[in-house]
Design a protein around this motif. Sequence first.
Motif, PDB file in Angstrom:
ATOM      1  N   GLY A 112       0.829  -1.207   0.000  1.00 33.83           N
ATOM      2  CA  GLY A 112       0.000   0.000   0.000  1.00 33.83           C
ATOM      3  C   GLY A 112       0.861   1.254   0.000  1.00 33.83           C
ATOM      4  N   MET A 113       0.638   2.122   0.961  1.00 30.59           N
ATOM      5  CA  MET A 113       1.416   3.364   1.054  1.00 30.59           C
ATOM      6  C   MET A 113       2.778   3.061   1.685  1.00 30.59           C
ATOM      7  N   VAL A 114       3.826   3.207   0.897  1.00 29.84           N
ATOM      8  CA  VAL A 114       5.166   2.874   1.362  1.00 29.84           C
ATOM      9  C   VAL A 114       6.148   3.966   0.945  1.00 29.84           C
ATOM     10  N   ASP A 115       7.264   4.045   1.673  1.00 31.30           N
ATOM     11  CA  ASP A 115       8.348   4.934   1.276  1.00 31.30           C
ATOM     12  C   ASP A 115       9.129   4.289   0.133  1.00 31.30           C
ATOM     13  N   HIS A 116       9.391   5.035  -0.909  1.00 31.01           N
ATOM     14  CA  HIS A 116      10.243   4.547  -1.987  1.00 31.01           C
ATOM     15  C   HIS A 116      10.810   5.725  -2.760  1.00 31.01           C
ATOM     16  N   THR A 117      11.739   5.424  -3.642  1.00 27.78           N
ATOM     17  CA  THR A 117      12.463   6.456  -4.377  1.00 27.78           C
ATOM     18  C   THR A 117      12.037   6.464  -5.831  1.00 27.78           C
ATOM     19  N   ILE A 118      11.889   7.661  -6.374  1.00 26.27           N
ATOM     20  CA  ILE A 118      11.664   7.859  -7.804  1.00 26.27           C
ATOM     21  C   ILE A 118      12.987   8.330  -8.397  1.00 26.27           C
ATOM     22  N   ASP A 119      13.551   7.532  -9.277  1.00 25.38           N
ATOM     23  CA  ASP A 119      14.851   7.827  -9.877  1.00 25.38           C
ATOM     24  C   ASP A 119      14.662   8.392 -11.280  1.00 25.38           C
ATOM     25  N   ILE A 120      15.167   9.598 -11.503  1.00 29.58           N
ATOM     26  CA  ILE A 120      15.141  10.201 -12.824  1.00 29.58           C
ATOM     27  C   ILE A 120      16.197   9.495 -13.676  1.00 29.58           C
ATOM     28  N   THR A 121      15.807   9.067 -14.882  1.00 30.62           N
ATOM     29  CA  THR A 121      16.680   8.158 -15.633  1.00 30.62           C
ATOM     30  C   THR A 121      17.575   8.827 -16.660  1.00 30.62           C
ATOM     31  N   GLY A 122      17.262  10.038 -17.077  1.00 37.00           N
ATOM     32  CA  GLY A 122      18.113  10.633 -18.096  1.00 37.00           C
ATOM     33  C   GLY A 122      17.557  11.956 -18.567  1.00 37.00           C
ATOM     34  N   PRO A 123      18.282  12.637 -19.458  1.00 41.37           N
ATOM     35  CA  PRO A 123      17.864  13.970 -19.905  1.00 41.37           C
ATOM     36  C   PRO A 123      16.629  13.930 -20.797  1.00 41.37           C
ATOM     37  N   HIS A 124      15.720  14.844 -20.533  1.00 47.10           N
ATOM     38  CA  HIS A 124      14.506  15.007 -21.324  1.00 47.10           C
ATOM     39  C   HIS A 124      13.906  16.342 -20.890  1.00 47.10           C
ATOM     40  N   PRO A 125      13.217  17.065 -21.761  1.00 48.88           N
ATOM     41  CA  PRO A 125      12.603  18.321 -21.345  1.00 48.88           C
ATOM     42  C   PRO A 125      11.653  18.177 -20.159  1.00 48.88           C
ATOM     43  N   ILE A 126      11.014  17.039 -20.019  1.00 47.20           N
ATOM     44  CA  ILE A 126      10.085  16.837 -18.894  1.00 47.20           C
ATOM     45  C   ILE A 126      10.833  16.721 -17.577  1.00 47.20           C
ATOM     46  N   THR A 127      12.036  16.178 -17.598  1.00 46.41           N
ATOM     47  CA  THR A 127      12.785  15.932 -16.358  1.00 46.41           C
ATOM     48  C   THR A 127      13.922  16.924 -16.137  1.00 46.41           C
ATOM     49  N   ASP A 128      14.068  17.900 -17.000  1.00 41.50           N
ATOM     50  CA  ASP A 128      15.190  18.830 -16.931  1.00 41.50           C
ATOM     51  C   ASP A 128      15.311  19.463 -15.542  1.00 41.50           C
ATOM     52  N   GLY A 129      16.484  19.329 -14.935  1.00 41.87           N
ATOM     53  CA  GLY A 129      16.749  19.920 -13.632  1.00 41.87           C
ATOM     54  C   GLY A 129      16.259  19.120 -12.450  1.00 41.87           C
ATOM     55  N   LEU A 130      15.533  18.040 -12.672  1.00 39.46           N
ATOM     56  CA  LEU A 130      15.030  17.219 -11.576  1.00 39.46           C
ATOM     57  C   LEU A 130      16.026  16.130 -11.221  1.00 39.46           C
ATOM     58  N   GLU A 205       2.979  18.504 -14.865  1.00 33.84           N
ATOM     59  CA  GLU A 205       2.707  19.704 -15.668  1.00 33.84           C
ATOM     60  C   GLU A 205       3.490  19.685 -16.978  1.00 33.84           C
ATOM     61  N   ARG A 206       4.758  19.344 -16.893  1.00 31.20           N
ATOM     62  CA  ARG A 206       5.563  19.290 -18.113  1.00 31.20           C
ATOM     63  C   ARG A 206       5.082  18.169 -19.038  1.00 31.20           C
ATOM     64  N   GLY A 207       4.646  17.055 -18.450  1.00 35.10           N
ATOM     65  CA  GLY A 207       4.140  15.958 -19.265  1.00 35.10           C
ATOM     66  C   GLY A 207       2.887  16.343 -20.024  1.00 35.10           C
ATOM     67  N   LEU A 208       2.008  17.115 -19.389  1.00 39.28           N
ATOM     68  CA  LEU A 208       0.806  17.577 -20.070  1.00 39.28           C
ATOM     69  C   LEU A 208       1.172  18.471 -21.256  1.00 39.28           C
ATOM     70  N   LEU A 209       2.113  19.378 -21.050  1.00 37.80           N
ATOM     71  CA  LEU A 209       2.531  20.260 -22.139  1.00 37.80           C
ATOM     72  C   LEU A 209       3.200  19.476 -23.260  1.00 37.80           C
TER      73      LEU A 209
END
Length: 221
Positions: A112-130, A205-209
């Motif tokens: 259910g609700m657990v602690d976990h990590t979201i890893d950004i995998t590489g360069p893309h305009p949606i993930t820029d700077g994250l 937000e970036r994904g919607l755009l």
Amino acid sequence: MNVLIVRGGWDGHEPVACTDLFRAFLESHGAAVTVAGTLDVYTDQRLLDRTDLIVQCWTGGGLTGDQENGLVERVRAGAGFAGWHGGVIAFGYESARYQYMVGGRFLHHPGGMVDHTIDITGPHPITDGLTSYTVHTEQYYCHVDPSLTVLATTTFDGGHGEPDTAGVVMPAVWTRHFGHGRVFVSTLGHSPADLQVPPTRTLTERGLLWASQRGGALPDH
């Protein structure tokens, strides 16, 4: 830019509150927003023809043949399709063309609700700077298409009674092209609070755009 928000289904994912979080954002980018509370909107060809982006938040249930055809063919012709969590990937399990378009389907969220990590995998305009960040929410275990462009992943630790998941690296945010349309999917977004975590909100937000391809949308690379 014309945006169609389609929301309903299981109330546990708060489809009205979750989609309302992004309405003002879309309008600030020049969107004229139409909201539908029925899947029959996917059979309204005149409306679909003038729609640039479809944002769906509808958990559970599925599509009739006519609904599926209207949606899939509009995206193939060039409309964007975007959404998050169960609103797109815990939906339409019997609709093969829809599943193919979206590129993934929800199976389970161990613990259910657990602690976990979201890893950004590489360069893309949606993930820029994250950068990678931690969340406390459902960690979605999915079946996914191998052709996805994966923007973020999460790694399972085998806990919560599911030892066979240990070490599995699972796509958490992805894009894909479908005909002339773009598709954006995030597994994050169980509730409005989850969507307001700053990196998650930025990704969404970036994904919607990006999916819209209109009105200042992000480029393809």
